[in-house]
Motif scaffolding. Structure first.
Motif, PDB file in Angstrom:
ATOM      1  N   ARG A  83       9.178  -1.099   5.082  1.00 41.41           N
ATOM      2  CA  ARG A  83       8.626   0.268   5.059  1.00 41.41           C
ATOM      3  C   ARG A  83       9.617   1.162   4.335  1.00 41.41           C
ATOM      4  O   ARG A  83      10.803   1.186   4.666  1.00 41.41           O
ATOM      5  CB  ARG A  83       8.394   0.764   6.479  1.00 41.41           C
ATOM      6  N   SER A  84       9.141   1.895   3.332  1.00 41.15           N
ATOM      7  CA  SER A  84      10.051   2.714   2.534  1.00 41.15           C
ATOM      8  C   SER A  84       9.302   3.925   1.992  1.00 41.15           C
ATOM      9  O   SER A  84       8.087   4.075   2.215  1.00 41.15           O
ATOM     10  CB  SER A  84      10.625   1.896   1.374  1.00 41.15           C
ATOM     11  N   THR A 131       0.854  -1.179   0.000  1.00 32.96           N
ATOM     12  CA  THR A 131       0.000   0.000   0.000  1.00 32.96           C
ATOM     13  C   THR A 131       0.892   1.231   0.000  1.00 32.96           C
ATOM     14  O   THR A 131       1.918   1.275   0.691  1.00 32.96           O
ATOM     15  CB  THR A 131      -0.966   0.023   1.196  1.00 32.96           C
ATOM     16  N   THR A 132       0.529   2.226  -0.792  1.00 35.04           N
ATOM     17  CA  THR A 132       1.286   3.467  -0.928  1.00 35.04           C
ATOM     18  C   THR A 132       0.372   4.634  -0.590  1.00 35.04           C
ATOM     19  O   THR A 132      -0.680   4.814  -1.211  1.00 35.04           O
ATOM     20  CB  THR A 132       1.823   3.627  -2.368  1.00 35.04           C
ATOM     21  N   LEU A 133       0.770   5.432   0.407  1.00 32.31           N
ATOM     22  CA  LEU A 133      -0.045   6.561   0.843  1.00 32.31           C
ATOM     23  C   LEU A 133       0.338   7.812   0.052  1.00 32.31           C
ATOM     24  O   LEU A 133       1.516   8.160  -0.040  1.00 32.31           O
ATOM     25  CB  LEU A 133       0.158   6.810   2.341  1.00 32.31           C
ATOM     26  N   ILE A 134      -0.668   8.471  -0.517  1.00 33.34           N
ATOM     27  CA  ILE A 134      -0.422   9.696  -1.280  1.00 33.34           C
ATOM     28  C   ILE A 134      -0.694  10.923  -0.426  1.00 33.34           C
ATOM     29  O   ILE A 134       0.096  11.867  -0.384  1.00 33.34           O
ATOM     30  CB  ILE A 134      -1.298   9.722  -2.549  1.00 33.34           C
ATOM     31  N   SER A 135      -1.817  10.934   0.273  1.00 32.14           N
ATOM     32  CA  SER A 135      -2.138  12.064   1.145  1.00 32.14           C
ATOM     33  C   SER A 135      -2.967  11.577   2.319  1.00 32.14           C
ATOM     34  O   SER A 135      -3.596  10.523   2.254  1.00 32.14           O
ATOM     35  CB  SER A 135      -2.915  13.139   0.368  1.00 32.14           C
ATOM     36  N   LYS A 176       5.379   3.848   1.892  1.00 30.11           N
ATOM     37  CA  LYS A 176       4.879   2.600   1.316  1.00 30.11           C
ATOM     38  C   LYS A 176       5.219   1.447   2.241  1.00 30.11           C
ATOM     39  O   LYS A 176       6.291   1.424   2.864  1.00 30.11           O
ATOM     40  CB  LYS A 176       5.516   2.380  -0.068  1.00 30.11           C
ATOM     41  N   ILE A 177       4.312   0.475   2.329  1.00 26.13           N
ATOM     42  CA  ILE A 177       4.558  -0.747   3.096  1.00 26.13           C
ATOM     43  C   ILE A 177       4.390  -1.938   2.165  1.00 26.13           C
ATOM     44  O   ILE A 177       3.445  -2.006   1.377  1.00 26.13           O
ATOM     45  CB  ILE A 177       3.591  -0.864   4.291  1.00 26.13           C
ATOM     46  N   ILE A 178       5.341  -2.875   2.273  1.00 31.64           N
ATOM     47  CA  ILE A 178       5.306  -4.102   1.476  1.00 31.64           C
ATOM     48  C   ILE A 178       5.377  -5.290   2.426  1.00 31.64           C
ATOM     49  O   ILE A 178       6.208  -5.314   3.340  1.00 31.64           O
ATOM     50  CB  ILE A 178       6.483  -4.176   0.488  1.00 31.64           C
ATOM     51  N   VAL A 179       4.485  -6.262   2.232  1.00 33.17           N
ATOM     52  CA  VAL A 179       4.524  -7.496   3.031  1.00 33.17           C
ATOM     53  C   VAL A 179       4.486  -8.684   2.077  1.00 33.17           C
ATOM     54  O   VAL A 179       3.935  -8.598   0.980  1.00 33.17           O
ATOM     55  CB  VAL A 179       3.338  -7.576   4.021  1.00 33.17           C
TER      56      VAL A 179
END
Length: 330
Positions: free
Chosen positions: A240-241, A200-204, A226-229
């Motif tokens: 987390r990046s 999931t990637t947060l924009i705002s 962004k979080i990757i699992v």
């Protein structure tokens, strides 16, 4: 009536459409039933016999019964009442419609399903939230609960969300490996069942991410994070990046919204998975070594043949495209 419910649930189980809640109800009903084994055996036998979807009227029901009667003569469950056998057969023919008509007291809410095929699908949810579904993605929610008692959806595939604010009910997205709680924001979620990761990637705005397989663990994301699992339960590693951006400053995870698929030093195996989702095809490799080839670039709106020709400029391979099947060779 409980036997009718068993027949319907067994029909849904045979078709692969049964939910976890329904499966639990079926197990409970079968636990105390004297003919549980016979019921299961007959439904399996009926399901494995080819049938055509037919309108349900008295004439058709008679034909269905005739078919069941032939099956039942060879089954230890031949004593099953005719009306129950017909209920089971009808369930196999009309599936969800029969379920809704015959079980309103057990399952009073209906699932609203939105699904994008080979293209994209934009929709507005009852609360005003906007969703854009990527290729071969599905969003489900309870249309009698959503916006009234909760705002919970389940996503398979990829989607971009612009969530409307709602103080009483946070917006929650369920995937196989993460649950995302939203207060009002825009973000991307990628959770294809064929991928090795879910992200999931947060924009705002702000979101909180929890993990069903790691109870008690939760992370709060800030914009452009962004979080990757891993998609499998074997690993609990969470990465987390910061979101990768293109030259214009736009997060590359959102390029699909503009019909662009970006890849940077990706293996052919990984790229092939993404191309399968993008084009709605199946890609096969004649030799495992081909899967290790690396590629970088952007796929736009060109057909798959043109994309493969462009990839051939940097790596040596051949390909054949037949209908929805792609074959990669040396």
């Amino acid at each position: 009536m409980s036997d009718d419910i068993i027949w319907i649930l067994l029909g849904k189980q045979a078709s692969g459409e049964i939910t976890a809640e329904e499966r639990a109800a079926l197990d409970a009903l079968l636990a105390g039933h004297p003919d549980a084994a016979a019921l299961k055996k007959l439904v399996t036998s009926l399901w494995e016999s080819p049938t055509n979807a037919l309108p349900v009227d008295p004439v058709v029901q008679q034909r269905i019964w005739n078919r069941i009667n032939i099956q039942a003569r060879h089954s230890s469950a031949w004593r099953i009442p005719r009306r129950l056998a017909v209920a089971a057969a009808i369930t196999g023919v009309i599936g969800w419609t029969a379920w809704e008509i015959m079980m309103p007291h057990v399952y009073s809410s209906r699932q609203q399903i939105s699904e994008a095929g080979a293209g994209k699908l934009s929709l507005t949810l009852p609360d005003g939230s906007k969703v854009c579904l990527n290729h071969h993605s599905r969003l489900t929610y309870d249309d009698q609960q959503f916006g009234k008692k909760n705002r919970e959806v389940t996503l398979t595939g990829e989607a971009f969300f612009e969530v409307a604010g709602h103080a009483a009910h946070p917006f929650i997205i369920h995937t196989s490996r993460m649950n995302i709680t939203v207060l009002g924001t825009s973000f991307n979620v990628k959770a294809y069942t064929t991928d090795s990761i879910i992200s999931t990637t947060l924009i705002s705005g702000k979101i909180a991410v929890s993990f069903p397989h790691q109870p008690g663990k939760a992370l709060e994301l800030r914009p452009n994070e962004k979080i990757i699992v891993p998609a499998t339960t074997a690993s609990t590693n969470i990465v987390r990046s910061f979101a990768q951006k293109d030259s214009s400053g736009k997060a590359t995870d959102l390029l699909w919204l503009n019909n662009k698929l970006i890849f940077d030093n990706e293996s052919f195996a990984t790229l092939a998975q993404r191309m399968e989702q993008w084009y709605g095809v199946s890609i096969h490799f004649a030799h495992p070594s081909l899967m290790q080839l690396k590629f970088s670039g952007i796929i736009d709106t060109e057909p798959i043949e043109e994309t493969l020709k462009a990839l051939q400029l940097s790596r040596s391979f051949t390909f054949q495209v037949h209908n929805r099947e792609v074959w990669i060779d040396r």
